[in-house]
Design a protein around this motif. Structure first.
Motif, mmCIF file in Angstrom:
data_model
loop_
_atom_site.group_PDB
_atom_site.id
_atom_site.type_symbol
_atom_site.label_atom_id
_atom_site.label_comp_id
_atom_site.label_asym_id
_atom_site.label_seq_id
_atom_site.Cartn_x
_atom_site.Cartn_y
_atom_site.Cartn_z
ATOM 1 N N ASP A 95 0.887 -1.181 0.007
ATOM 2 C CA ASP A 95 0.124 -0.058 -0.153
ATOM 3 C C ASP A 95 0.931 1.236 0.039
ATOM 4 N N ARG A 140 0.373 4.129 0.460
ATOM 5 C CA ARG A 140 0.127 5.170 1.631
ATOM 6 C C ARG A 140 0.757 4.854 2.740
ATOM 7 N N THR A 141 1.543 3.641 3.009
ATOM 8 C CA THR A 141 2.187 3.341 4.147
ATOM 9 C C THR A 141 3.616 3.692 3.806
ATOM 10 N N SER A 171 5.449 3.295 0.298
ATOM 11 C CA SER A 171 5.834 4.464 -0.628
ATOM 12 C C SER A 171 7.143 4.594 -0.850
#
Length: 268
Positions: free
Chosen positions: A78, A80-81, A85
């Protein structure tokens, strides 16, 4: 001479063989394509967002770190983590990330030997068992100082030599010591090995309150130099070793230690 990443990984594995890593560890390639060629390698302690971002901005092809980017199996990526990233950034910029962790700790000439050299001890041997068939490899080191000295003097010597803001000391500061044990990173797991050895003082990082009490009760001493500073010395040393190995191979690849990594803790 052109080398691909797979060739460089072979050089790194000779420096710190993967089989020396602890079972729980995750060493070697973390992200990237072993078939790619590179012309710039950086070495750092951590694959942190700041380090990876700087590597991508500077066109680095391979980032060699001590701490792995991926410790546990990932069920999803993910972006967004923090880890997601970093993976996305590395892949987008064709940056490979390779970790040399507990295998570098255990290897002959590795991180624990570097700390032993900084401490100035002689007649060095592993604190915790041999790694593989090499009796000189293993986690931690023990050895003798050239002469007995007060614990306070040894602590101040380390503080100055390693450019530390502060150190924590357990035990009588005026006690004269000579037999020393060292362990890079978090030394708590090696506390039983230290206490069962002839060593009088344990130099490591991340000692806990109850570790200090146990050392105190055993009539021993300790100097806590911090996790970061006990391991950060790997960056320049590993960069130099990689560069020498590449020069011998006549490879035109530059290797640099990342210069701007900082201790995450601040003393106020």
């Amino acid at each position: 001479m052109a080398l691909i990443l797979a060739d460089i990984f072979q050089l790194l594995d000779r420096m710190a063989p993967a089989h020396m890593a602890e079972e729980w560890d995750n060493v070697g390639l973390q992200v990237g394509d072993p078939r790619r060629e590179v012309d710039l390698i950086w070495v750092a302690l951590d694959p942190s967002p700041d380090v990876v971002s700087a590597a991508c901005r500077n066109g680095v092809g391979l980032l060699v770190t001590h701490h792995p980017l991926i410790f546990s199996p990932l069920k999803r990526i993910d972006i967004r983590t923090p880890i997601g990233s970093v993976i996305e950034l590395a892949l987008r910029n064709r940056l490979a990330i390779y970790a040399m962790h507990t295998n570098l700790d255990a290897a002959v000439g590795g991180l624990n030997d570097l700390l032993a050299q900084k401490t100035g001890i002689q007649r060095v041997k592993p604190l915790a068992g041999g790694a593989g068939r090499n009796p000189h490899a293993g986690i931690g080191r023990t050895g003798l100082l050239p002469a007995r000295m007060p614990l306070r003097q040894l602590a101040l010597q380390l503080k100055k030599g390693m450019k530390l803001e502060s150190v924590r000391v357990v035990g009588d500061s005026e006690r004269r010591v000579r037999h020393v044990a060292v362990s890079t990173g978090s030394g708590s797991s090696l506390l039983p090995c230290f206490l069962s050895s002839a060593s009088e003082v344990f130099i490591t990082g991340d000692l806990r309150y109850h570790d200090a009490r146990e050392i105190e009760a055993a009539g021993r001493c300790a100097i806590d130099i911090g996790h970061f500073h006990s391991e950060h010395l790997m960056a320049a040393a590993v960069a130099q070793r990689i560069q020498k190995a590449l020069v011998r191979r006549r490879a035109r690849i530059r290797v640099q230690a990342y210069p701007d990594e900082k201790e995450p803790f601040r003393t106020i």
